[in-house]
Design a protein around this motif. Structure first.
Motif, PDB file in Angstrom:
ATOM      1  N   ASP A  57       2.538   6.260  -7.097  1.00  0.00           N
ATOM      2  CA  ASP A  57       1.304   6.756  -8.060  1.00  0.00           C
ATOM      3  C   ASP A  57       1.326   8.041  -7.717  1.00  0.00           C
ATOM      4  O   ASP A  57       0.949   9.059  -8.703  1.00  0.00           O
ATOM      5  N   ALA A  58       1.615   8.694  -6.813  1.00  0.00           N
ATOM      6  CA  ALA A  58       1.431  10.283  -6.315  1.00  0.00           C
ATOM      7  C   ALA A  58       2.866  10.817  -7.222  1.00  0.00           C
ATOM      8  O   ALA A  58       2.497  11.750  -7.697  1.00  0.00           O
TER       9      ALA A  58
ATOM     10  N   GLN B 249       0.911  -1.195  -0.094  1.00  0.00           N
ATOM     11  CA  GLN B 249      -0.025  -0.127  -0.114  1.00  0.00           C
ATOM     12  C   GLN B 249       0.678   1.307  -0.100  1.00  0.00           C
ATOM     13  O   GLN B 249       0.830   2.087  -0.870  1.00  0.00           O
ATOM     14  N   ARG B 250       1.805   1.376   0.855  1.00  0.00           N
ATOM     15  CA  ARG B 250       2.846   2.268   0.926  1.00  0.00           C
ATOM     16  C   ARG B 250       3.502   2.516  -0.400  1.00  0.00           C
ATOM     17  O   ARG B 250       3.577   3.765  -1.024  1.00  0.00           O
ATOM     18  N   GLU B 251       3.986   1.590  -1.098  1.00  0.00           N
ATOM     19  CA  GLU B 251       4.739   1.831  -2.308  1.00  0.00           C
ATOM     20  C   GLU B 251       3.753   2.250  -3.255  1.00  0.00           C
ATOM     21  O   GLU B 251       4.254   3.088  -4.176  1.00  0.00           O
ATOM     22  N   THR B 252       2.715   1.577  -3.425  1.00  0.00           N
ATOM     23  CA  THR B 252       1.675   1.884  -4.418  1.00  0.00           C
ATOM     24  C   THR B 252       1.219   3.470  -4.300  1.00  0.00           C
ATOM     25  O   THR B 252       1.183   4.134  -5.282  1.00  0.00           O
ATOM     26  N   GLN B 253       0.893   4.091  -2.837  1.00  0.00           N
ATOM     27  CA  GLN B 253       0.671   5.446  -2.800  1.00  0.00           C
ATOM     28  C   GLN B 253       1.842   6.195  -3.309  1.00  0.00           C
ATOM     29  O   GLN B 253       1.639   7.301  -3.864  1.00  0.00           O
ATOM     30  N   ARG B 254       3.020   6.025  -2.769  1.00  0.00           N
ATOM     31  CA  ARG B 254       4.165   6.662  -3.167  1.00  0.00           C
ATOM     32  C   ARG B 254       4.612   6.951  -4.559  1.00  0.00           C
ATOM     33  O   ARG B 254       4.522   7.889  -5.131  1.00  0.00           O
TER      34      ARG B 254
ATOM     35  N   GLU C  92      -8.932  -2.453  -9.456  1.00  0.00           N
ATOM     36  CA  GLU C  92      -8.528  -1.050  -9.766  1.00  0.00           C
ATOM     37  C   GLU C  92      -7.507  -0.937 -10.648  1.00  0.00           C
ATOM     38  O   GLU C  92      -7.973   0.014 -11.573  1.00  0.00           O
TER      39      GLU C  92
END
Length: 81
Positions: A27-28, A20-25, A58
């Motif tokens: 993608d941002a 989740q952290r990697e995806t958010q970082r 998703e």
């Protein structure tokens, strides 16, 4: 060659959290799907196929939204009435 033991809950939580952290970082930073694809692989490795299904939906939704040339059949039918 023995069977590999399934991951325990702590391992699953850690893998899910990292994904989740990697995806958010990423993608941002890039707006890309690379992190989401990696999260899919991590979830599959952890045996969290419920998370795999969610991430796959998703990823599919993002790709369809970005395609521009895809029309949902239901939307076409409803719009034609």
């Amino acid at each position: 060659m023995g069977a590999e033991a399934p991951p325990d809950d702590a391992q699953v939580r850690e893998v899910t959290s990292v994904a989740q952290r990697e995806t958010q970082r990423e993608d941002a930073a890039t707006g890309g799907d690379g992190a989401l694809e990696r999260a899919l692989l991590l979830a599959a490795t952890a045996g969290r196929f419920d998370v795999v299904a969610m991430l796959a939906k998703e990823l599919e939704a993002r790709r369809l939204a970005n395609a521009g040339n895809v029309v949902a059949i239901g939307a076409k039918r409803d719009g034609g009435r």
